[in-house]
Structure formats: C-alpha cells, structure tokens
Design a protein around this motif. Sequence first.
Motif, mmCIF file in Angstrom:
data_model
loop_
_atom_site.group_PDB
_atom_site.id
_atom_site.type_symbol
_atom_site.label_atom_id
_atom_site.label_comp_id
_atom_site.label_asym_id
_atom_site.label_seq_id
_atom_site.Cartn_x
_atom_site.Cartn_y
_atom_site.Cartn_z
ATOM 1 N N LEU A 1 -1.367 -24.895 9.005
ATOM 2 C CA LEU A 1 -1.489 -23.520 8.531
ATOM 3 C C LEU A 1 -0.111 -23.075 8.046
ATOM 4 C CD1 LEU A 1 -3.688 -22.054 11.413
ATOM 5 C CD2 LEU A 1 -4.445 -22.912 9.185
ATOM 6 N N MET A 2 0.095 -23.106 6.742
ATOM 7 C CA MET A 2 1.390 -22.739 6.187
ATOM 8 C C MET A 2 1.697 -21.263 6.412
ATOM 9 S SD MET A 2 2.265 -25.678 4.948
ATOM 10 C CE MET A 2 3.622 -25.397 3.820
ATOM 11 N N MET A 3 0.646 -20.488 6.608
ATOM 12 C CA MET A 3 0.785 -19.049 6.822
ATOM 13 C C MET A 3 0.721 -18.732 8.320
ATOM 14 S SD MET A 3 -2.312 -20.312 6.127
ATOM 15 C CE MET A 3 -2.274 -20.339 4.344
ATOM 16 N N SER A 4 1.290 -17.606 8.715
ATOM 17 C CA SER A 4 1.253 -17.188 10.114
ATOM 18 C C SER A 4 -0.132 -16.642 10.462
ATOM 19 C CB SER A 4 2.300 -16.104 10.368
ATOM 20 O OG SER A 4 1.955 -14.914 9.669
ATOM 21 N N ARG A 5 -0.392 -16.532 11.756
ATOM 22 C CA ARG A 5 -1.666 -15.943 12.175
ATOM 23 C C ARG A 5 -1.750 -14.474 11.770
ATOM 24 N NH1 ARG A 5 -3.196 -18.769 18.016
ATOM 25 N NH2 ARG A 5 -2.853 -20.913 17.308
ATOM 26 N N ALA A 6 -0.599 -13.822 11.719
ATOM 27 C CA ALA A 6 -0.585 -12.430 11.249
ATOM 28 C C ALA A 6 -1.009 -12.356 9.791
ATOM 29 C CB ALA A 6 0.809 -11.831 11.430
ATOM 30 N N ASP A 7 -0.549 -13.313 8.980
ATOM 31 C CA ASP A 7 -0.935 -13.340 7.566
ATOM 32 C C ASP A 7 -2.421 -13.646 7.413
ATOM 33 O OD1 ASP A 7 1.541 -12.687 6.596
ATOM 34 O OD2 ASP A 7 2.115 -14.738 6.068
ATOM 35 N N ILE A 8 -2.928 -14.568 8.222
ATOM 36 C CA ILE A 8 -4.357 -14.897 8.167
ATOM 37 C C ILE A 8 -5.180 -13.662 8.520
ATOM 38 C CG2 ILE A 8 -6.191 -16.268 9.219
ATOM 39 C CD1 ILE A 8 -4.096 -18.479 9.657
ATOM 40 N N ALA A 9 -4.767 -12.970 9.577
ATOM 41 C CA ALA A 9 -5.476 -11.764 9.997
ATOM 42 C C ALA A 9 -5.462 -10.712 8.882
ATOM 43 C CB ALA A 9 -4.846 -11.201 11.272
ATOM 44 N N ASN A 10 -4.314 -10.509 8.284
ATOM 45 C CA ASN A 10 -4.187 -9.550 7.187
ATOM 46 C C ASN A 10 -5.134 -9.910 6.054
ATOM 47 O OD1 ASN A 10 -3.072 -8.596 4.548
ATOM 48 N ND2 ASN A 10 -1.513 -7.655 5.832
ATOM 49 N N TYR A 11 -5.128 -11.170 5.665
ATOM 50 C CA TYR A 11 -5.947 -11.649 4.541
ATOM 51 C C TYR A 11 -7.438 -11.487 4.819
ATOM 52 C CZ TYR A 11 -7.728 -15.047 1.100
ATOM 53 O OH TYR A 11 -8.406 -15.686 0.081
ATOM 54 N N LEU A 12 -7.854 -11.732 6.053
ATOM 55 C CA LEU A 12 -9.274 -11.696 6.409
ATOM 56 C C LEU A 12 -9.735 -10.326 6.891
ATOM 57 C CD1 LEU A 12 -9.605 -15.114 8.284
ATOM 58 C CD2 LEU A 12 -10.291 -14.583 5.937
ATOM 59 N N THR B 1 0.828 -1.197 0.000
ATOM 60 C CA THR B 1 0.000 0.000 0.000
ATOM 61 C C THR B 1 0.869 1.256 0.000
ATOM 62 O OG1 THR B 1 -0.116 0.042 2.423
ATOM 63 C CG2 THR B 1 -1.785 -1.249 1.255
ATOM 64 N N ALA B 2 0.209 2.399 -0.147
ATOM 65 C CA ALA B 2 0.927 3.670 -0.200
ATOM 66 C C ALA B 2 1.697 3.953 1.083
ATOM 67 C CB ALA B 2 -0.064 4.803 -0.481
ATOM 68 N N ASP B 3 1.204 3.430 2.203
ATOM 69 C CA ASP B 3 1.907 3.634 3.480
ATOM 70 C C ASP B 3 2.852 2.476 3.794
ATOM 71 O OD1 ASP B 3 -0.083 1.816 3.876
ATOM 72 O OD2 ASP B 3 -0.923 2.768 5.662
ATOM 73 N N ASN B 4 3.213 1.717 2.749
ATOM 74 C CA ASN B 4 4.249 0.678 2.822
ATOM 75 C C ASN B 4 3.848 -0.522 3.684
ATOM 76 O OD1 ASN B 4 6.772 -0.066 1.734
ATOM 77 N ND2 ASN B 4 7.798 0.351 3.679
ATOM 78 N N HIS B 5 2.566 -0.852 3.673
ATOM 79 C CA HIS B 5 2.092 -2.041 4.364
ATOM 80 C C HIS B 5 1.670 -3.099 3.335
ATOM 81 C CE1 HIS B 5 1.747 0.712 7.852
ATOM 82 N NE2 HIS B 5 1.960 -0.395 8.547
ATOM 83 N N GLN B 6 1.833 -4.355 3.720
ATOM 84 C CA GLN B 6 1.384 -5.449 2.863
ATOM 85 C C GLN B 6 -0.132 -5.627 2.980
ATOM 86 O OE1 GLN B 6 3.197 -9.279 3.424
ATOM 87 N NE2 GLN B 6 5.295 -8.504 3.218
ATOM 88 N N GLN B 7 -0.775 -5.901 1.837
ATOM 89 C CA GLN B 7 -2.152 -6.382 1.851
ATOM 90 C C GLN B 7 -2.158 -7.714 1.105
ATOM 91 O OE1 GLN B 7 -5.191 -5.511 3.392
ATOM 92 N NE2 GLN B 7 -5.467 -7.596 2.621
ATOM 93 N N ILE B 8 -2.326 -8.788 1.859
ATOM 94 C CA ILE B 8 -2.296 -10.129 1.276
ATOM 95 C C ILE B 8 -3.607 -10.396 0.559
ATOM 96 C CG2 ILE B 8 -2.129 -12.600 1.790
ATOM 97 C CD1 ILE B 8 -0.479 -11.781 4.291
ATOM 98 N N ASN B 9 -3.515 -10.931 -0.656
ATOM 99 C CA ASN B 9 -4.733 -11.221 -1.408
ATOM 100 C C ASN B 9 -4.808 -12.650 -1.922
ATOM 101 O OD1 ASN B 9 -2.897 -11.093 -3.529
ATOM 102 N ND2 ASN B 9 -3.451 -8.979 -4.045
#
Length: 237
Positions: free
Chosen positions: A186-197, A75-83
């Motif tokens: 869960l191959m992804m971290s809980r942080a990644d799951i939270a980001n995605y959802l 994103t513009a503020d340099n954060h990841q948005q997992i899709n």
Amino acid sequence: MQNIFKTLRSKSYSVPCELCSIGSLCIPMMLNNKIDSILNRKVSYSKDEIVVKANTPFTKFYIIHAGAFKTFVTTADNHQQINGFYLPGDIVGLDSISTKVYNNTIQALSNTQVCELRYDELMSLVDNQKNIRDMVFNLLSSDIYNYQKLVLCYSQKKADERLATFIYSLYQRYKERGHSSLNIKLMMSRADIANYLGLTIETVSRNLSKFQEQNILSAKGKYIFIKNLNALIDLGN
C-alpha cells in the motif's frame, strides 16, 4: 514461521517501458529510436513532494515509472479530498486537457520517478497517428470508467465492501503491469485510503482486522498478502 511477505521486492513497483500504459508513445516511435532521449526525460520526486499545485497552467503529463502519486483538491475548510492514486505505468494529467490548468494538486506518495511528456508533443502525435489517438481515447475512457466505479463505491457499498474493492483494484492494476503476486504494498497511508473511500482511519483498520479474522488476507504495516482472492472479489461485489 514462514515470512509470507519476504518475496515482495521493490522492483515490483516499477514498470518497464513496454508495460507502461502509454509505452508505445515512447518506444520507439515518438523519440525516433533515441533511447537516451527517453532517459533524459526522467525526473525524480521525493516522498511527500508537491509535483504541481492545482490551478497552475497545464503544460505536461507525468508518466510514472517507479513510485506513486496521489491527486487531491483542497476544500473550503482547508482539508484535502483525495480523488486519485497513480501507480507505475499510469499517466497523470489527462483531466487537465479541457481546462488547461491542473485541476488537482499532485503529490508524491514515495520517492517517485516519472517520464514527462509535453502536451503539445502528445497533441502532435494525436493529430498525425491514429493508433496514438485511439490510445489517448482509451486512457480517457478508462479514467471516466474508474471515476464512475468510485462514485458507485461511495454511494452504494458498505465500508467493508469499499475497502475490499479498493484492495482488489490495486491487485488488478499491478497484475495488468505484469506483477501477479498476491503480495501488495500500500503505497498510500491508511489515512489516505480512508480519505479516498470516505471512511475513517478507525473503520479502515477495523475492517482490515476483520478480513484477517476471516482469513481473506494478512496485513503487516503497509503490506497486504491476499490469502483468498475469490472471497475478496465476492466481498467487493
């Protein structure tokens, strides 16, 4: 006490070529029955390694044999948005066909092995073989459908419903590849799951605890054991 997680094996998270989502592209038609050619296409990536960055020229697809990928935009503020999360048997890069650039950064979630398929190879098969053309259309349709489900999940479902839907979708994806165990890694971290959802890590953890209290599942680190599949489905719906 019995260890309900012990039956989970690493081979449950790879997929034989015949169960790959585009297996018939490789067996044996595309490579003229030369199995060594298939093996020569296999490339390994280390955990957290960036496979390709967004906006770089699109040249090939990545078909996951073992491990997992995630895709994200910055994103513009340099954060990841997992899709997206991609598991064994999935093909990564279909969304780049129209733009001719990779629309997302692709990153390995674990040590991952992929088969690489060049765009021009696939297009040659699409032009000449109806079954390959139909397969590509089905894959594109599946991607669109999954995206629509994600939008619905964001817009209408509560936090616990989102998480239940996500866990069940993982179960379904592994089942389609021949791994019907109720044990899920869960191959992804809980942080990644939270980001995605679109949730916080705390919300994900709190709802996992809630599901355990309701005897729907057990969670241990990255491992999930589904105790009541019907209850999980009902919650997600």
